[in-house]
Motif scaffolding. Structure first.
Motif, PDB file in Angstrom:
ATOM      1  N   ARG A 175      12.427   1.094  -3.273  1.00 39.59           N
ATOM      2  CA  ARG A 175      11.896   1.188  -4.635  1.00 39.59           C
ATOM      3  C   ARG A 175      11.865  -0.172  -5.298  1.00 39.59           C
ATOM      4  O   ARG A 175      12.852  -0.891  -5.318  1.00 39.59           O
ATOM      5  N   PRO A 176      10.736  -0.574  -5.874  1.00 37.31           N
ATOM      6  CA  PRO A 176      10.669  -1.860  -6.573  1.00 37.31           C
ATOM      7  C   PRO A 176      11.395  -1.811  -7.901  1.00 37.31           C
ATOM      8  O   PRO A 176      11.528  -0.749  -8.509  1.00 37.31           O
ATOM      9  N   GLU A 177      11.884  -2.982  -8.334  1.00 37.59           N
ATOM     10  CA  GLU A 177      12.456  -3.081  -9.664  1.00 37.59           C
ATOM     11  C   GLU A 177      11.338  -3.168 -10.686  1.00 37.59           C
ATOM     12  O   GLU A 177      10.326  -3.818 -10.468  1.00 37.59           O
ATOM     13  N   ARG A 178      11.516  -2.503 -11.802  1.00 38.54           N
ATOM     14  CA  ARG A 178      10.532  -2.559 -12.866  1.00 38.54           C
ATOM     15  C   ARG A 178      10.624  -3.915 -13.563  1.00 38.54           C
ATOM     16  O   ARG A 178      11.707  -4.367 -13.906  1.00 38.54           O
ATOM     17  N   THR A 179       9.482  -4.532 -13.751  1.00 40.42           N
ATOM     18  CA  THR A 179       9.436  -5.830 -14.397  1.00 40.42           C
ATOM     19  C   THR A 179       8.696  -5.718 -15.723  1.00 40.42           C
ATOM     20  O   THR A 179       7.606  -5.165 -15.779  1.00 40.42           O
ATOM     21  N   ILE A 180       9.304  -6.251 -16.772  1.00 44.69           N
ATOM     22  CA  ILE A 180       8.606  -6.356 -18.041  1.00 44.69           C
ATOM     23  C   ILE A 180       8.012  -7.751 -18.099  1.00 44.69           C
ATOM     24  O   ILE A 180       8.745  -8.729 -18.220  1.00 44.69           O
ATOM     25  N   PRO A 181       6.687  -7.868 -17.975  1.00 45.74           N
ATOM     26  CA  PRO A 181       6.073  -9.194 -17.940  1.00 45.74           C
ATOM     27  C   PRO A 181       6.224  -9.922 -19.260  1.00 45.74           C
ATOM     28  O   PRO A 181       6.604  -9.346 -20.280  1.00 45.74           O
ATOM     29  N   ASP A 182       5.912 -11.202 -19.203  1.00 45.60           N
ATOM     30  CA  ASP A 182       5.993 -12.047 -20.385  1.00 45.60           C
ATOM     31  C   ASP A 182       4.777 -11.770 -21.262  1.00 45.60           C
ATOM     32  O   ASP A 182       3.778 -12.485 -21.215  1.00 45.60           O
ATOM     33  N   ILE A 183       4.843 -10.709 -22.068  1.00 45.84           N
ATOM     34  CA  ILE A 183       3.714 -10.281 -22.886  1.00 45.84           C
ATOM     35  C   ILE A 183       3.983 -10.671 -24.334  1.00 45.84           C
ATOM     36  O   ILE A 183       4.997 -10.298 -24.908  1.00 45.84           O
ATOM     37  N   HIS A 184       3.083 -11.394 -24.919  1.00 47.55           N
ATOM     38  CA  HIS A 184       3.237 -11.843 -26.286  1.00 47.55           C
ATOM     39  C   HIS A 184       2.375 -11.003 -27.205  1.00 47.55           C
ATOM     40  O   HIS A 184       1.643 -10.102 -26.779  1.00 47.55           O
ATOM     41  N   ALA A 185       2.415 -11.300 -28.484  1.00 44.02           N
ATOM     42  CA  ALA A 185       1.689 -10.501 -29.457  1.00 44.02           C
ATOM     43  C   ALA A 185       0.196 -10.495 -29.176  1.00 44.02           C
ATOM     44  O   ALA A 185      -0.475  -9.480 -29.369  1.00 44.02           O
ATOM     45  N   SER A 202       0.810  -1.222   0.000  1.00 48.07           N
ATOM     46  CA  SER A 202       0.000   0.000   0.000  1.00 48.07           C
ATOM     47  C   SER A 202       0.842   1.270   0.000  1.00 48.07           C
ATOM     48  O   SER A 202       0.543   2.220  -0.724  1.00 48.07           O
ATOM     49  N   TRP A 203       1.907   1.307   0.782  1.00 54.71           N
ATOM     50  CA  TRP A 203       2.674   2.533   0.947  1.00 54.71           C
ATOM     51  C   TRP A 203       3.802   2.683  -0.066  1.00 54.71           C
ATOM     52  O   TRP A 203       4.121   3.790  -0.464  1.00 54.71           O
ATOM     53  N   PHE A 204       4.410   1.570  -0.464  1.00 56.71           N
ATOM     54  CA  PHE A 204       5.610   1.678  -1.290  1.00 56.71           C
ATOM     55  C   PHE A 204       5.428   1.122  -2.699  1.00 56.71           C
ATOM     56  O   PHE A 204       6.298   1.285  -3.529  1.00 56.71           O
ATOM     57  N   TYR A 205       4.324   0.453  -2.953  1.00 56.19           N
ATOM     58  CA  TYR A 205       4.128  -0.138  -4.276  1.00 56.19           C
ATOM     59  C   TYR A 205       2.891   0.445  -4.973  1.00 56.19           C
ATOM     60  O   TYR A 205       2.908   0.713  -6.153  1.00 56.19           O
TER      61      TYR A 205
END
Length: 603
Positions: A584-594, A508-511
């Protein structure tokens, strides 16, 4: 929560544009958390691949979640808590706590696990790195649960084996383990039931299954019960071969273990409703006591003016509302890391919001129906003993399932059949929860050390099962029931509630956006207030064992502050820079397909 996910679920070019992170860049120059400067603070961009396992079918996932959430506690704890806290009136705080507390946390974990696709330890680098100790605490807590929970399943397996008899061994007092206090009041006239009387079912449980009379307490737990050790070995063998290949195998096993209990519950419900005196139990179970709902305000006001209010015997330390919150929390199971693990194998576009609603509803309805299964039988026993329902409803926890209910079954027509299916139900209910709990540890460890362990899952599962088996040996002794009670009381308790509380703070506070978390704090404080003496049967736990219990509880929670200190000490830079990195969270690029680039947002 859903708004934060919506911001990430968009085409990749917009994602990079908004985040000021271009493909191939390892530096992020924006600050996701107001109030923190993040200039020149490196943040790793992690790209997830197709190598991660996925559920074969959507139903595999739903049954696994339902199987974990619906456990033995739904059968033995909810009915007892319900009648103790006002019967039908208890449903009001129970439903409110589910809507405003349990289900949101349940959904939060499903959403986080599905979005980041990682386990309970490594997920914290994507949320708030300094809170990574929560992941370690979760694994320790789950390990403690495995030490005693599987022993209870082993007891059920012992009963299951003993049920293959034309006359159930806990039906009469003519066995070698019985004492002169054994009193069989079924099918007999002019039998006097006194305070010293013991039913055949009680003596079978305490003197044959546990052999607890050979132990004087925690100082002398006695020898190992080889019969129970053999049962536990069989249980862990089933667990290993269900988990060793991941969700591909466990997803198939739950089609049996998660559905069979409902068939048995339905059969037992129909049988219980036809027993004489069943209506007495139903009335006792659901008759509203509206005055119970006022206990919170009265308790709080009294506690302010009388500091020792909660230490008296006449005033319980927890109000009805706190009991409702605790029941829904432990029933749905947020905070154990299981929901994170199970949802991490979902497709990225899965509707986890709907999953949370469906599985939570199934869980709560199962608890409610289980109350009828239990109390129709208690009404029958009260009719047979010619006493009030409350006089036979004193047992709670394992005693309800291993003494009270088997005793009633033993005196029904077709007792062998009902005994067999009842203990099959108990075994399958327990196995589902074990699958979920151990999968949480397995997923967390594999995701934290993927390079070394990802392709050695079978070995990791084997090592974990061996550790759990060895850790359970103390619960297989003559005094093992005392150890089970100690671990159940302190191994989870306040620690898991604190984990859920800190998890909500971190998210809630940091994400994401701030959430109302006062309820979590209230539950923790109430749980830490002086508790009544811990007892089991006629044994009162000594003061030193309570201290040991608190040490057990603290041994899991301590990893949260330890990791915070470790993270702050070993992160380079000034204190301000360290805080910026750790929070600070690390940015994640999810497994997104076409086919997911133009997907609809998560509700």
């Amino acid at each position: 929560m859903s708004n934060d996910i919506d911001q990430h679920v968009r085409p990749l070019d917009q994602f990079f544009k908004d985040s000021a992170v271009m493909p191939g860049s390892l530096t992020h120059h924006g600050s996701p958390n107001p109030g923190y400067s993040s200039n020149n603070v490196p943040v790793t961009v992690i790209t997830q691949t197709d190598s991660r396992d996925k559920w074969s079918k959507k139903m595999d996932f739903l049954l696994s979640v339902i199987g974990f959430a619906v456990d033995l506690g739904n059968v033995w704890r909810f009915p007892y808590i319900c009648y103790q806290n006002g019967g039908g009136a208890f449903l009001i705080p129970y439903i409110m706590m589910a809507i405003f507390g349990g289900v949101p946390l349940f959904y939060m974990e499903l959403a986080l696990g599905q979005f980041h696709r990682t386990g309970a330890i490594s997920i914290w680098k994507h949320i708030c790195p300094i809170f990574k100790g929560i992941g370690y605490a979760i694994c320790i807590i789950t390990l403690y649960v495995s030490f005693y929970y599987n022993t209870i399943i082993a007891w059920a397996l012992f009963y299951f084996y003993s049920s293959f008899s034309s006359i159930l061994p806990w039906t009469n007092c003519d066995n070698v383990w019985n004492t002169p206090d054994c009193t069989n009041y079924f099918d007999m006239n002019n039998v006097t039931w006194t305070n010293s009387s013991k039913s055949p079912a009680e003596e079978f449980y305490t003197r044959n299954v546990l052999e607890i009379h050979k132990s004087s307490g925690l100082r002398n737990v006695g020898g190992l019960r080889w019969q129970l050790m053999l049962c536990l070995f069989l249980i862990f063998t089933i667990v290993y071969f269900s988990l060793w290949k991941g969700v591909k195998t466990s997803g198939k096993v739950v089609w049996v273990t998660a559905t069979l209990p409902y068939i048995v519950l339905f059969i037992l419900l129909i049988r219980g409703a036809t027993l004489p005196g069943a209506w007495k139990g139903v009335v006792f179970y659901l008759k509203p006591q509206w005055g119970k709902l006022l206990e919170t305000s009265i308790s709080l006001l009294t506690a302010v003016h009388q500091p020792d209010f909660y230490t008296t015997d006449t005033n319980p330390r927890c109000s009805v509302w706190v009991d409702a919150a605790a029941q829904i929390f432990f029933s749905l199971g947020p905070g154990f890391g299981v929901l994170l693990a199970l949802s991490s194998y979902n497709p990225f576009t899965n509707n986890c919001y709907r999953d949370a609603i469906v599985t939570s509803l199934v869980n709560c309805l199962t608890s409610f129906v289980s109350g009828f299964v239990i109390f129709t039988v208690l009404g029958y026993m009260a009719e047979m003993r010619n006493v009030k329902v409350e006089d036979v409803a004193k047992d709670k926890g394992p005693s309800l399932l291993f003494i009270t209910y088997p005793e009633a079954i033993a005196n029904m027509t077709g007792s062998t059949f009902f005994a067999i299916i009842f203990f099959v139900m108990m075994i399958t209910l327990g196995l589902d929860s074990t699958f979920g709990g151990l999968e949480a540890i397995i997923t967390a460890v594999l995701d934290e050390y993927p390079d070394h362990l990802y392709h050695r899952r079978e070995l990791v599962v084997l090592c974990l099962v061996v550790v759990c088996f060895l850790g359970s040996l103390s619960t297989l002794t003559n005094g093992g029931a005392y150890v089970v009670k100690l671990l159940e009381e302190f191994g989870v308790g306040c620690s898991i509630i604190a984990v859920g509380f800190l998890e909500a703070i971190a998210v809630s506070w940091f994400y994401g956006k701030q959430e109302i978390i006062i309820d979590g704090l209230y539950i923790i404080v109430s749980s830490l207030l002086k508790a009544p003496p811990l007892t089991l049967f006629d044994y009162k736990y000594p003061d030193w064992s309570i201290t040991v219990g608190y040490i057990i509880g603290f041994s899991s929670f301590m990893w949260i502050p330890i990791y915070m200190v470790y993270k702050l000490v070993w992160t380079p830079g000034s204190l301000k820079q360290r805080l910026a990195v750790c929070l600070r969270p690390e940015r994640t690029i999810p497994d997104i397909h076409a086919d997911t680039l133009n997907m609809a947002t998560v509700p």
